[in-house]
Write an enzyme that holds these catalytic residues in place. Structure first.
Site, PDB file in Angstrom:
ATOM      1  CG  ASP A 182       2.127  -7.819  -8.717  1.00 54.77           C
ATOM      2  OD1 ASP A 182       1.687  -8.623  -7.862  1.00 54.77           O
ATOM      3  OD2 ASP A 182       2.525  -6.514  -8.769  1.00 54.77           O
ATOM      4  CG  ASP A 200       1.127 -10.689  -4.261  1.00 53.69           C
ATOM      5  OD1 ASP A 200       2.553 -10.838  -3.693  1.00 53.69           O
ATOM      6  OD2 ASP A 200       0.554  -9.668  -4.077  1.00 53.69           O
ATOM      7  CD  GLU A 201       6.041  -8.652  -6.013  1.00 50.59           C
ATOM      8  OE1 GLU A 201       6.586  -8.204  -7.235  1.00 50.59           O
ATOM      9  OE2 GLU A 201       6.186  -7.517  -5.075  1.00 50.59           O
TER      10      GLU A 201
END
Length: 366
Positions: free
Chosen positions: A16, A112-113
């Site tokens: 993350d 983003d993860e």
């Protein structure tokens, strides 16, 4: 009782990125470093919505999905920046290239993860903790960004672990520690537990995983529906969901329950503007376009309806989402009705065959 997992233990990493959009802005603009940055709509006019905030801004209580006007009240010195999704997508592409050095079993959740299954890794490193360290270091060295990682034997625990030591954290929850970890976990951290469900659980005296564990599977299903089966298994450390490299996103939505019932069309349309903007920014974040826009309405008596409109082409532009949501609302004759919740969503993300000439968008009301 269901048969417990007997397959070999997996090695799952959840990566993350830390304040991803804001960190890219601070990386690319040195004058923003160390300052409270808010990425999203500005507070001017009706005001936008916060997409993310730097850690300097989060100290003031600013968080994602918060109205920008509220963020400005919390931190008058905050710098508001419009998102640059092309830059974020490019950084995300490079991050995934780093992931692929170690495994092809990658399940992106957003820009983003992502989950990574490194049970068998390309470089025969063998240690998921070591791989997580190498990934974090590569992201730092090559992109000048930081990521937090959670490492465990299943997706649920790895995701919770990645949030435990942010920013730039690395948390390992080993097989022998999983069940005790789940017992100590607050109920609001469980998958599918929002504020309403958490409040219900607490009224029942359920505050942690250990409290949930005292209930039978039948009891959990009775009180919480089919999600109760997931609670029963996960609190015992059982999560057999695989990392799915080609997982489809079937719908994306946002909704809001209001502190008081809305009774005028002006109030309702104002709230739809805010909710539509959240949906729009999430669509851009995930790189999605949908062909069906859905409106959800819940009245003060808890009666709930949905209305939707399908288009012959995929879209994600804010004006169309806003206008369609308002048209669907107007078709329900909302004036003088008491509305406690509104939601807007997009679905049907696959491109269809080309429509026949003259084909018009279908309006479905049900």
């Amino acid at each position: 009782m269901e048969k417990e997992q007997t397959t070999p233990l997996r090695k799952i990493i959840h990566i993350d990125m830390d304040a991803f959009y804001a960190s890219i802005e601070q990386r690319d603009h040195p004058e923003y470093r160390g300052r409270p940055i808010v990425v999203g709509g500005g507070p001017e006019g009706r005001g936008g919505v916060v997409a993310t905030a730097s850690y300097e801004a989060r100290k003031f209580g600013i968080r994602s999905a918060m109205p920008s006007k509220r963020a400005q009240q919390l931190c008058p010195d905050a710098i508001f920046i419009r998102p640059r999704f092309d830059a974020y997508r490019e950084a995300s592409r490079k991050i995934r290239e780093i992931f692929r050095r170690y495994t092809d079993l990658i399940e992106p959740l957003s820009l983003d993860e992502a989950y990574l299954d490194v049970t068998t890794d390309k470089q025969n490193i063998g240690s998921a903790i070591e791989i997580a360290k190498l990934i974090k270091q590569a992201i730092r060295d090559e992109l000048q960004l930081t990521a937090s990682a959670g490492v465990s034997v299943n997706k649920f625990v790895a995701k919770i672990a990645s949030d435990m030591q942010k920013p730039d954290g690395l948390t390992f929850i080993g097989p022998s520690a999983v069940e005790s970890f789940m017992e100590k976990l607050p109920v609001e951290k469980f998958f599918g537990v929002g504020k309403v469900t958490a409040d219900k659980m607490k009224r029942m005296g359920l505050f942690t995983g250990a409290d949930l564990k005292k209930l039978s599977e039948a009891d959990l299903v009775q009180h919480f529906g089919k999600t109760g089966r997931f609670y029963y298994r996960i609190v015992r450390g059982i999560d057999e969901r695989p990392v799915e490299p080609h997982r489809e996103t079937k719908s994306l939505s946002a909704e809001d329950t209001f502190p008081y019932d809305l009774t005028t069309l002006e109030e309702m349309n104002g709230e739809l503007d805010k909710i539509s903007q959240v949906v729009h920014e999430r669509l851009l974040k995930y790189g999605l376009k949908g062909r069906t826009i859905t409106l959800k309405i819940k009245y003060s008596d808890f009666r709930q309806i949905t209305r939707n409109q399908s288009f012959p082409y995929p879209l994600n532009d804010l004006p169309t989402i806003r206008a369609t949501a308002k048209q669907l609302l107007a078709a329900t004759d909302p004036e003088d009705k008491k509305i406690r919740l509104l939601g807007v969503g997009l679905s049907n993300f696959h491109d269809p065959p080309p429509p026949p000439p003259g084909h018009a968008a279908q309006l479905e009301l049900f």
